[in-house]
Write an enzyme that holds these catalytic residues in place. Structure first.
Site, PDB file in Angstrom:
ATOM      1  CB  CYS A   1      -1.010  -0.041   1.148  1.00  0.00           C
ATOM      2  SG  CYS A   1      -2.404   1.049   0.851  1.00  0.00           S
TER       3      CYS A   1
ATOM      4  CG  HIS B   1      -3.451  -3.440   2.895  1.00  0.00           C
ATOM      5  ND1 HIS B   1      -2.391  -3.030   3.661  1.00  0.00           N
ATOM      6  CD2 HIS B   1      -4.133  -2.325   2.564  1.00  0.00           C
ATOM      7  CE1 HIS B   1      -2.425  -1.709   3.792  1.00  0.00           C
ATOM      8  NE2 HIS B   1      -3.472  -1.262   3.133  1.00  0.00           N
TER       9      HIS B   1
ATOM     10  CD  GLU C   1      -1.091  -6.213   4.688  1.00  0.00           C
ATOM     11  OE1 GLU C   1      -0.837  -6.480   3.493  1.00  0.00           O
ATOM     12  OE2 GLU C   1      -1.160  -5.047   5.120  1.00  0.00           O
TER      13      GLU C   1
HETATM   14  N1  GLN Z   1      -1.772   6.834   2.949  1.00  0.00           N
HETATM   15  C1  GLN Z   1      -1.882   6.083   1.736  1.00  0.00           C
HETATM   16  C2  GLN Z   1      -3.243   6.280   1.074  1.00  0.00           C
HETATM   17  O1  GLN Z   1      -4.187   6.660   1.739  1.00  0.00           O
HETATM   18  C3  GLN Z   1      -1.610   4.624   1.963  1.00  0.00           C
HETATM   19  C4  GLN Z   1      -2.620   3.987   2.858  1.00  0.00           C
HETATM   20  C5  GLN Z   1      -2.146   2.656   3.407  1.00  0.00           C
HETATM   21  O2  GLN Z   1      -0.972   2.329   3.394  1.00  0.00           O
HETATM   22  N2  GLN Z   1      -3.063   1.872   3.922  1.00  0.00           N
HETATM   23  O3  GLN Z   1      -3.404   6.046  -0.097  1.00  0.00           O
END
Ligand code: GLN
Length: 532
Positions: free
Chosen positions: A375, A497, A499
């Protein structure tokens, strides 16, 4: 529907969530269909707006729910998919009741904690319990009451449990109380805190049927006898749960304590033999080891629990112990990076610590160290590539406030003022391009993964990045979902994600690939030699 309610005494952080998940596991291994509900007595509607350093990881469900990390434990131990409704908070309960009041549902009455809030709690539990899991409705629902008995916040929930107990047939609910049995300086086990917490439970009208005693060492028979006598619980229902080297071995421990038969007997269910596949998966021996550096603002323990577990699942499948080293993004030395076999940059928000994270990605890219960016880690990998290879020195994310925005706000996020629960959340399909590392890892081109973000790779920069050699191996048709660098031993970033979908018996493909690459690197160049 049978209910197993789990409460906690003495103090928080006893591993009540793991105990709950483990009870579910031993029943599921006996062929019972099990579901689980977590009650969180805080006023937040969900965990999405909380600081993970305080409350632990925000776990993301397939329906987009941002929930307490214990739901992650339930999903991993039970291998099921839960919904936002499986996490009941004070905020959700009060919101529903107040909305009903405004609608006029209670016209003419004074709206009170008893019965209105407690009724809504009972209805929420029944609603969540009845939601299909696996292939049908569960037979057993675990209900974990967050917090410690005696907290003001959890009172209405315990009162609702007390009422349920009276309303249900006697054998339809079992109450498990998890407590701490500490040791004094002489090494004697002390049962007084347990006695006091059971007393606190009795004061709210609930008596435990089973006591799970946590501690450093297993309980002696004498200590069990004492707890049984003082707390009015059968001796075989006093279960010893000493700290295990791996949380997935807790079900094995509870199994040995005979908890499954105690519970099934209590609930009037038949005794069954356990399927040994969980045991085989979690007791697999390690034959090698790798060290993975996790570069982040916060320490690893509860903040990155799903990443930690996903690495463990992959490691276990490869008989490789994965040791995680936390590398503080704001203070680390070159040596920290040299001593690890691979680097993970996890999800994150805001601009603190990004310098160190980007530097770690540069190191991984240039020194050919296995890299997994999740992410925010994916977005930073794109920014690093724009800076280091494309030459855009001030490449940044719009989230940072200034610079050239190679990562920008998602179009549908423009104009969103309310921040709770409004990110791009939950399961969305991703298409992987043939011949890429990502497609190879998943062994297919269409996948489903969980998301939690507001920003994306700025479409304006995609052609230039691709021309400079970055491959976007996953997209959703419009948005970039994965990136990689061909020729690098392992360099993968994902906007999603992975995970959150990793399970002990089905490790997540990117993690499996990453740990494999770390193992290769260690074989070819063990860290000590690398230090030269
Ligand atoms: N801050 C980033 C976004 O909002 C990544 C978010 C995250 O890593 N969950 O796109």
């Amino acid at each position: 529907m049978k209910y197993i309610v789990v409460t906690g005494g003495v103090m928080s952080g006893l591993g009540k969530g793991i105990t709950t998940a483990s009870i579910g596991r031993i029943l599921k291994s006996r062929g019972y269909a099990v579901t689980a509900v977590k009650i969180d007595p805080y006023l937040n509607i969900d965990a999405g707006t909380m600081n993970p350093a305080q409350h632990g990881e925000v776990y993301v469900l397939s329906d987009g729910g941002e929930v307490d990390l214990d739901l992650g434990n339930y999903e991993r131990f039970l291998d099921i998919e839960l919904t936002s409704d499986h996490n009941i908070t004070t905020g959700k309960v009060y919101r529903t009741v107040i909305e009903k009041e405004r609608r006029g549902d209670f016209l003419g009455t004074t709206v009170q904690i008893i019965p209105h809030i407690t009724d809504e709690i009972k209805a929420s539990i029944a609603r969540a319990a009845g939601k299909p899991v696996d292939h049908g409705t569960a037979e057993i629902c675990l209900v974990e009451v967050g917090g410690t008995v005696g907290d003001i916040e959890s009172m209405p929930f315990l009162e609702a449990i007390r009422q349920m107990r009276g309303e249900l047939p006697a054998r339809d609910m079992a109450l498990v109380h998890v407590t701490l049995v500490p040791m004094d300086t002489m090494g004697d086990m002390k049962t007084k805190p347990t006695q006091h917490s059971v007393k606190a439970l009795r004061e709210v009208g609930i008596a435990p049927d089973i006591i799970v005693a946590r501690g450093e060492r297993p309980l002696s028979e004498g200590t069990k006898r004492k707890i049984s006598a003082f707390c009015d619980v059968k001796q075989k229902a006093v279960i010893s749960a000493a700290t295990m080297p791996d949380i997935y071995q807790v079900p094995v421990e509870l199994e040995q304590e005979g908890l499954a038969d105690v519970i099934t007997d209590f609930l009037g269910l038949e005794r069954r033999e356990a399927d040994p596949s969980w045991y085989r998966t979690v007791m697999r021996k390690y034959t090698g080891k790798v060290t993975v550096g996790l570069v982040s603002k916060y320490g690893i323990e509860d903040v990155y629990i799903s990443i930690k577990e996903a690495l463990k699942h992959a490691g276990r499948a490869l008989s490789t112990e994965v040791q995680i080293r936390w590398i503080d993004a704001e203070h680390y030395t070159a040596r920290d990076l040299e001593e690890v076999d691979g680097i993970v940059v996890p999800g994150g928000f805001g601009s603190r610590g990004i310098g160190g994270k980007i530097q770690a990605i540069t190191h991984a890219r240039e020194k050919r160290v296995p890299f997994l960016g999740l992410c925010f880690g994916f977005q930073l990998a794109v920014i690093e590539y724009a800076r280091g290879v494309l030459g855009i020195a001030d490449a940044a994310s719009e989230e940072f406030g200034s610079g050239t925005f190679v990562v920008a706000l998602l179009p549908e996020q423009k104009g969103i003022g309310q921040l709770g629960g409004t990110m791009h959340l939950g399961d969305y399909p991703v298409m992987l391009s043939e011949g890429t590392l990502a497609a190879r890892l998943y062994g297919r081109s269409d996948i489903m993964e969980r998301h939690r973000h507001r920003y994306e790779v700025n479409p304006e920069f995609i052609p230039a990045l691709e021309k400079a050699g970055l491959v976007f191996s996953g997209t959703n048709g419009v948005r970039m979902e994965a990136c990689e660098i061909p020729g690098h031993p392992f360099f993968l970033g994902t906007q999603f994600h992975p995970e959150f979908r990793s399970r002990p018996a089905h490790p997540s493909p990117p993690f499996l690939g990453f740990v494999t690459a770390c193992r290769e690197r260690r074989r070819n160049a063990p860290p000590r030699e690398r230090q030269g």
